[in-house]
Scaffold this active site. Structure first.
Site, PDB file in Angstrom:
ATOM      1  N   ASP A 205       0.828  -1.196   0.000  1.00  0.00           N
ATOM      2  CA  ASP A 205       0.000   0.000   0.000  1.00  0.00           C
ATOM      3  C   ASP A 205       0.871   1.257   0.000  1.00  0.00           C
ATOM      4  OD1 ASP A 205      -2.747   1.125   0.343  1.00  0.00           O
ATOM      5  OD2 ASP A 205      -1.908   1.887   2.222  1.00  0.00           O
TER       6      ASP A 205
ATOM      7  N   GLU B  65      14.895 -14.654  -0.787  1.00  0.00           N
ATOM      8  CA  GLU B  65      15.191 -15.803   0.074  1.00  0.00           C
ATOM      9  C   GLU B  65      14.045 -16.814   0.092  1.00  0.00           C
ATOM     10  OE1 GLU B  65      16.476 -14.711   4.002  1.00  0.00           O
ATOM     11  OE2 GLU B  65      17.348 -12.829   3.270  1.00  0.00           O
TER      12      GLU B  65
END
Length: 543
Positions: free
Chosen positions: A217, A268
Site C-alpha cells: 500500500d 530468500e
C-alpha cells in the site's frame, strides 16, 4: 476516415525476460482481489472472514484465476477499512486468527492458488502501541518513528490529507503529527531504522507461513521531504496520479532503497513477489519501482482512470508497455479495485456500461503482463448506492459529504438469490454494508447457469488465456483506426488480435482466422470479415 497508427514493440529486455523458462508465475498471473470484509461471512456476524473465504476457494479455482490478493486482515482501529493497522503480525478477531490464515494458504495451495497479502508501511493506526507510547512520552524511542512537530499556532507546512483537510493534527499536549490520510493513520518516519527493522520481521513472519507475496500500500510514500518544506501546489488529484504539485510528500528517492531491501528478503523465499500501489502521474516514474532489484511489479492504473475513448485506452496501453518495457518488467493491469467506482458504472451504467465492461475485460485479459480482477467485477456489479447513514468511508466524512466515498464498491458479494444473497448463513446479523435488493439478480448461482452472463464470459476468457500463451504473454503492438482499437499479441506459436469497437456504430474488422471469443453474441463473421457492434471486443487468431 483518418487513421492513426501507434506501434511499438515491448523492449528487448521485456521479451527476453518473458521468454525465460520457466517464466515466473507473477509475470502473467491473473490475480483476484478479495475485499475480505465483503466476500463471505462464515459465522453470521455480518462481516466476511477468513473461514468464509476459505469456503469459497473452489469458486476461485473454478473461475480460473492464479492467485488471490487479500485486503488487510490485521487488527485495526477501524477508521479506514483495515488500512489503519494496530498489529502487523496478527489477524483481526473479526476475521479469525493466524491459524485460519495458515489453513487458507494450505487449502489454496492444494487448488493451485497462491495467496498475496496486503501490507501497509506508510502509516499505522493511532491505536498502534508505538503511537500510544509516542503520545505518552515525546522523548520516547517510539516518538522518533512518526513525524511530530513542536506546538505552534500553525501546522508545519501546507501539506493536505488525501481524505480532505490538513495533513496535520494536534496531540493532547499541543504537538503536531503528520497523517497524509485520516487523523487515525499517523505516518511513519522511515528515516528511523527501527521502522525498517520491524517491517522486515513482518515480511518474514508471513512468508514463513507460506504466503506468495505482498501488495504494498502507498508504495510511493514512506519518505517525506527531510525539511518538511511546503508543496509547490495544493493537493488536487490529477487524472492519473500525483505529480510535481506533491513533490515534498511522495516519490522521494530514498524510498527505492526500501524496495531493494524487501526484494532481497523475497529472494530468500522462492516464487514470492511484491506488487506496489504507485499512484504517480508519470508512468516512467511508476515503472522505476519495478526495476530488477526492486519490486517485481507496480500497478498501471491508466485503464482504471481512463474514459471510454479509443485514444485514451490506446495511450494507456502503449504508454504502459513502453515504460515497463524499458525496465524489463511486466505490466500489472487494473480495471477495478476497492478505491474506485465499479467499472460498469464508470463506463456509463446499465446496459451500456455492462457492454463496455465486457469489452474492457477482454482487452485487459489479452494484454501481456498480469491482470488484477476485483471481486464482483466478474459479476458485472454496478456501484451500489449506500445511504449516508450507513457509510463508513472517512473520505465521505472528511469531505463533509461532498465526496461519496468508496463504500459503494465494497458492498458484500451476492452468491445466490436468497434474501441475504448467500453472503451470510441463514439467521445472520445484518451485513456490515447494506446489500441492494436487486443484487440477487447478479448472484453467482444464477450467472453460472447463464451461458451469456458476465461470469461465463470471464470464465471462458480465463480458460482461453491459459490455453493460448499469446494472450497474457505475447509481444504486443497497438493500433487505432477511428473508434477501433486493436492489440496484436504475438506468441511463439500463434498470433491473437483483440479488436475493440469503442464507437457508436457497427464496424467491419478483418478476420482471417478463428473467433476465439467475443464479448457479445451479436458478433457475426463471414467472408474474411467480422461485424463488430458498438462497445464490443473480440479475440481473433491469425492464419
Amino acid at each position: 476516415m483518418s487513421r492513426r497508427l501507434a506501434t511499438m514493440r515491448t523492449s528487448t529486455e521485456q521479451q527476453v525476460a518473458a521468454q525465460r523458462s520457466p517464466s515466473p508465475w507473477w509475470r502473467s498471473a491473473v490475480v483476484y482481489q478479495v475485499y475480505l470484509r465483503s466476500f463471505a461471512d462464515s459465522n453470521g456476524d455480518g462481516i466476511g472472514d477468513l473461514a468464509g473465504l476459505r469456503s469459497r476457494l473452489p469458486y476461485l479455482s473454478w473461475l480460473g484465476v492464479d492467485a488471490l490478493w487479500i485486503n488487510p486482515h490485521y487488527p485495526s482501529g477501524g477508521a479506514d477499512g483495515g488500512y489503519d493497522i494496530c498489529d502487523y503480525r496478527a489477524v483481526d478477531p473479526d476475521y479469525g486468527d493466524v491459524a485460519d490464515l495458515e489453513a487458507l494458504v494450505a487449502d489454496a495451495r492444494q487448488l493451485g492458488l497462491r495467496v498475496v497479502l496486503d501490507v501497509v508501511p506508510n502509516h499505522t493506526s493511532d491505536q498502534h502501541p508505538w503511537f500510544q507510547a509516542a503520545l505518552a512520552d515525546p522523548d520516547s524511542p517510539e516518538a522518533a518513528r512518526y513525524h511530530f512537530a513542536p506546538p505552534s499556532e500553525e501546522p508545519p507546512n501546507n501539506w493536505r490529507s488525501l481524505f480532505g483537510g490538513p495533513a496535520w493534527s494536534r496531540t493532547p499536549d499541543g504537538r503536531w503529527y503528520l497523517h497524509l490520510f485520516a487523523p487515525e493513520q499517523p505516518d511513519l518516519n522511515w528515516r528511523d531504522p527501527a521502522v525498517a527493522a520491524d517491517f522486515e520481521k513482518t515480511l518474514r513472519f508471513w512468508l514463513d507461513r507460506g504466503v506468495s507475496g505482498f501488495r504494498v500500500d502507498v508504495a510511493y510514500g514512506l519518505f517525506k521531504d527531510a525539511d518538511l518544506r511546503d508543496n509547490p501546489g495544493a493537493y488536487s488529484p490529477t487524472l492519473f496520479g500525483h505529480g510535481p504539485e506533491q513533490a515534498m510528500t511522495w516519490n522521494q528517492p530514498e524510498v527505492h532503497d526500501v524496495w531493494r531491501q524487501w526484494r532481497s528478503v523475497c529472494d530468500e523465499y522462492p516464487d514470492t513477489m511484491l506488487v506496489g500501489e504507485v499512484c504517480l502521474a508519470d508512468l516512467d516514474e511508476v515503472a522505476l519501482y519495478s526495476r530488477p532489484d526492486e519490486m517485481h511489479q507496480s500497478f498501471s492504473f491508466r485503464l482504471l482512470k481512463s474514459p471510454w475513448e479509443t485514444a485514451a485506452f490506446a495511450d494507456g496501453v502503449q504508454t504502459a508497455l513502453d515504460a515497463f518495457g524499458r525496465v524489463g518488467a511486466p505490466v500489472s493491469w487494473v480495471l477495478g479495485n476497492h478505491d474506485k467506482d465499479r467499472q460498469v458504472t464508470r463506463f456509463g451504467g446499465g446496459a451500456l456500461g455492462t457492454a463496455r465492461a465486457r469489452a474492457a475485460a477482454l482487452l485487459m485479459l489479452a494484454l501481456p503482463g498480469s491482470a488484477y480482477l476485483y471481486a464482483g467485477d466478474e459479476l458485472g456489479l454496478p456501484q451500489a448506492v449506500v445511504p449516508d447513514e450507513a457509510k463508513t468511508d472517512p473520505i465521505f466524512f472528511r469531505s463533509g459529504g461532498e465526496r461519496a466515498g468508496r463504500d459503494g464498491c465494497r458492498v458484500p458479494m451476492p452468491w445466490n438469490d436468497s434474501a441475504g444473497v448467500g453472503f451470510s448463513p441463514d439467521g445472520a446479523a445484518e451485513p456490515w454494508l447494506p446489500i441492494p435488493a436487486e443484487w440477487s439478480g447478479y448472484a453467482v448461482s444464477s450467472q453460472t447457469r447463464d451461458g451469456g452472463s458476465m461470469l461465463t464470459l470471464y470464465r471462458r476468457a480465463l480458460a482461453l488465456r491459459a490455453a493460448h500463451p499469446a494472450l497474457g504473454s505475447g509481444d504486443a503492438t497497438v493500433r487505432t483506426d477511428g473508434d477501433v482499437l486493436t492489440v496484436r499479441c504475438v506468441g511463439d506459436e500463434e498470433t491473437v488480435r483483440c479488436v475493440v469497437n469503442m464507437g457508436s456504430a457497427t464496424v467491419l474488422a478483418r478476420a482471417r482466422g478463428e473467433v476465439l471469443l467475443a464479448s457479445t453474441s451479436r458478433v457475426h463473421a463471414s467472408a474474411g470479415s467480422i461485424a463488430l457492434p458498438p462497445n464490443t471486443a473480440v479475440w481473433l487468431t491469425e492464419d
